[in-house]
Design a protein around this motif. Structure first.
Motif, PDB file in Angstrom:
ATOM      1  N   ARG A  65      34.863  77.191  69.358  1.00 43.98           N
ATOM      2  CA  ARG A  65      34.235  78.422  69.237  1.00 43.98           C
ATOM      3  C   ARG A  65      32.676  78.033  68.883  1.00 43.98           C
ATOM      4  N   THR A  66      32.528  77.475  68.092  1.00 37.36           N
ATOM      5  CA  THR A  66      31.230  77.072  67.462  1.00 37.36           C
ATOM      6  C   THR A  66      30.432  76.387  68.559  1.00 37.36           C
ATOM      7  N   VAL A  67      30.990  75.530  69.240  1.00 36.76           N
ATOM      8  CA  VAL A  67      30.250  74.951  70.216  1.00 36.76           C
ATOM      9  C   VAL A  67      29.722  75.791  71.364  1.00 36.76           C
ATOM     10  N   ASN A  76      30.343  84.811  75.366  1.00 42.69           N
ATOM     11  CA  ASN A  76      31.367  86.099  75.431  1.00 42.69           C
ATOM     12  C   ASN A  76      32.953  85.314  75.298  1.00 42.69           C
ATOM     13  N   ALA A  77      33.074  83.965  75.113  1.00 41.35           N
ATOM     14  CA  ALA A  77      34.316  83.296  75.590  1.00 41.35           C
ATOM     15  C   ALA A  77      35.388  83.674  74.474  1.00 41.35           C
ATOM     16  N   ILE A  78      36.794  83.737  74.936  1.00 35.58           N
ATOM     17  CA  ILE A  78      37.990  84.007  73.877  1.00 35.58           C
ATOM     18  C   ILE A  78      38.731  82.723  73.944  1.00 35.58           C
ATOM     19  N   ILE A  79      38.987  82.180  72.740  1.00 39.11           N
ATOM     20  CA  ILE A  79      39.676  81.046  72.831  1.00 39.11           C
ATOM     21  C   ILE A  79      41.210  81.226  72.135  1.00 39.11           C
ATOM     22  N   SER A  80      42.119  80.950  72.730  1.00 44.60           N
ATOM     23  CA  SER A  80      43.557  80.915  72.168  1.00 44.60           C
ATOM     24  C   SER A  80      44.350  79.758  72.521  1.00 44.60           C
ATOM     25  N   GLU A  81      45.323  79.750  71.551  1.00 44.36           N
ATOM     26  CA  GLU A  81      46.337  78.780  71.831  1.00 44.36           C
ATOM     27  C   GLU A  81      47.164  79.273  73.155  1.00 44.36           C
ATOM     28  N   PHE A  82      47.757  78.020  73.896  1.00 44.74           N
ATOM     29  CA  PHE A  82      48.632  78.104  75.054  1.00 44.74           C
ATOM     30  C   PHE A  82      49.682  77.388  74.968  1.00 44.74           C
ATOM     31  N   GLY A  83      50.969  77.849  74.426  1.00 43.45           N
ATOM     32  CA  GLY A  83      51.976  77.206  74.441  1.00 43.45           C
ATOM     33  C   GLY A  83      52.285  76.117  73.304  1.00 43.45           C
ATOM     34  N   SER A  84      51.167  75.311  72.932  1.00 44.28           N
ATOM     35  CA  SER A  84      51.208  74.202  71.970  1.00 44.28           C
ATOM     36  C   SER A  84      49.960  74.293  71.362  1.00 44.28           C
ATOM     37  N   LYS A  85      49.932  73.487  70.188  1.00 49.83           N
ATOM     38  CA  LYS A  85      48.733  73.436  69.590  1.00 49.83           C
ATOM     39  C   LYS A  85      47.840  72.594  70.265  1.00 49.83           C
ATOM     40  N   GLU A  86      47.917  71.846  71.047  1.00 49.87           N
ATOM     41  CA  GLU A  86      47.226  71.010  71.798  1.00 49.87           C
ATOM     42  C   GLU A  86      46.411  71.460  72.777  1.00 49.87           C
ATOM     43  N   GLU A  87      46.848  72.664  73.325  1.00 54.30           N
ATOM     44  CA  GLU A  87      46.391  73.306  74.608  1.00 54.30           C
ATOM     45  C   GLU A  87      45.908  74.458  74.267  1.00 54.30           C
ATOM     46  N   VAL A  88      44.741  75.024  74.629  1.00 50.16           N
ATOM     47  CA  VAL A  88      44.006  76.170  74.779  1.00 50.16           C
ATOM     48  C   VAL A  88      43.819  76.797  75.978  1.00 50.16           C
ATOM     49  N   VAL A  89      43.401  78.202  75.758  1.00 45.51           N
ATOM     50  CA  VAL A  89      42.777  78.757  77.157  1.00 45.51           C
ATOM     51  C   VAL A  89      41.499  79.566  76.663  1.00 45.51           C
ATOM     52  N   ILE A  90      40.449  79.250  77.474  1.00 46.29           N
ATOM     53  CA  ILE A  90      39.085  79.661  77.468  1.00 46.29           C
ATOM     54  C   ILE A  90      38.980  80.903  78.497  1.00 46.29           C
ATOM     55  N   SER A  93      34.489  86.836  80.552  1.00 45.48           N
ATOM     56  CA  SER A  93      34.445  87.888  81.220  1.00 45.48           C
ATOM     57  C   SER A  93      33.513  87.814  82.401  1.00 45.48           C
ATOM     58  N   GLY A  94      32.808  86.893  82.499  1.00 46.33           N
ATOM     59  CA  GLY A  94      31.858  86.777  83.490  1.00 46.33           C
ATOM     60  C   GLY A  94      32.020  85.799  84.702  1.00 46.33           C
ATOM     61  N   THR A  95      31.568  85.684  85.893  1.00 47.20           N
ATOM     62  CA  THR A  95      31.937  84.813  86.871  1.00 47.20           C
ATOM     63  C   THR A  95      30.567  84.808  87.751  1.00 47.20           C
TER      64      THR A  95
END
Length: 323
Positions: A65-67, A76-90, A93-95
């Protein structure tokens, strides 16, 4: 296998007002939640970018998040865990064209200081495409309800059709209220789950209505409440067993299927519970509230049978050459 004795009649209609009251509270609460909180549309409907990243060790979410906050295109990125502590989803909202060009390489460069990782998935949906998918999703849901209304009207009687549609709207609204309450991301998988619930709930309701119609035709009883109680009681074991079997399968998917089908399984769980409840306690109550007339129904069925016999008589005379 029977859970409930078929020779025992339960007084469902005697308690229909409390159940209708409970359903009204749940329905209104769901509407309020949907209007105040809204649905959490995923990139399929809202447009955006999803980047799935897997680290060799536990993902340093705070460092990520800091970087990313230091880069305007990822602010505007939203970061959350995805299934395990090793995986995250970023989630972004923009493309913009800048983001959609070699985004894997850019993420590697931006997050190089956070540890060793690999980019496992990148999904990009433009806002225009997302809007079109959302419109088509709503259209698919509306068409499904209209076709169901026509089908039930053709197979039964218009009051049966209205009662079944009211039960479906009741089920779908409460399920969507739960999605909004728990901020479940609404994407194409969730739309598929909702359409599945339409068929599942309708199937249960049609079985109950079919038994009610059969009871009206074969019984000499003139009170609709009595026939409904008998019909629902006779289908209670079947409805319960079917729902429990499906429920256990979906619970397994929810618990062990992984993050990717978590929302799909959650929607089915809520839908199965609400759909089973409405098939037993609500759908037939709507039929009673709509003032369905047993006398009129039996008169129409008798008229249909009379016309059918007349046609068979004329056909028989034609085949014998007397016409």
């Amino acid at each position: 296998m029977e859970i409930f004795k078929t020779d025992r009649i339960y007084n469902f209609m005697g308690r229909r007002l409390p159940f209708l009251g409970l359903s009204s509270i749940l329905f209104i609460a769901s509407i309020v939640i949907l209007f105040t909180k809204g649905l959490n549309f995923g990139i399929d409907f809202a447009g955006g970018t999803i980047i799935q990243v897997k680290y060799e060790k536990q993902a340093p979410i705070s460092d990520i998040r800091t970087v990313l906050k230091t880069k305007p295109e990822y602010a505007n990125a939203i970061i959350s865990e995805f299934g395990s502590k090793e995986e995250v989803v970023i989630r972004l909202s923009g493309t913009s064209s800048d983001l959609s060009t070699d985004i894997s390489d850019k993420i590697h460069n931006v997050l190089a200081s956070t540890g060793n990782f690999e980019v496992r998935r990148v999904d990009i949906v433009g806002p225009k495409v997302g809007g079109e998918l959302r419109e088509k999703g709503v259209m698919a849901l509306g068409l499904a309800i209209i076709i169901i209304l026509i089908y039930v009207s053709f197979r039964f009687e218009w009051r049966f059709a209205i009662a079944s549609i009211l039960a479906l709207i009741h089920d779908i609204t409460i399920a969507m209220g739960a999605l909004s309450l728990f901020s479940i991301e609404v994407n194409l998988d969730i739309l598929a789950a909702i359409l599945t619930l339409l068929g599942y709930s309708l199937n249960d309701t049609i079985i109950v209505f079919d038994r009610i119609r059969e009871g009206i035709q074969t019984s000499k009883e003139t009170l609709l409440d009595t026939i409904v109680n008998e019909s629902v009681s006779k289908t209670l074991s079947r409805t319960t067993l079917t729902s429990l079997t499906t429920f256990f399968v979906v619970v397994t998917l929810f618990a062990f299927g992984g993050e990717i089908i978590h929302g799909f399984a959650f929607t089915l769980l809520v839908g199965i519970i609400v759909g089973t409840y409405s098939s037993i306690f609500i759908a037939a109550s709507f039929l009673v509230q709509l003032k369905f007339s047993i006398t009129d129904f039996r008169s129409k069925e008798a008229e249909k049978l009379k016309r059918q016999k007349e046609k068979e008589k004329i056909r028989a005379m034609y085949e014998k050459g007397t016409v």
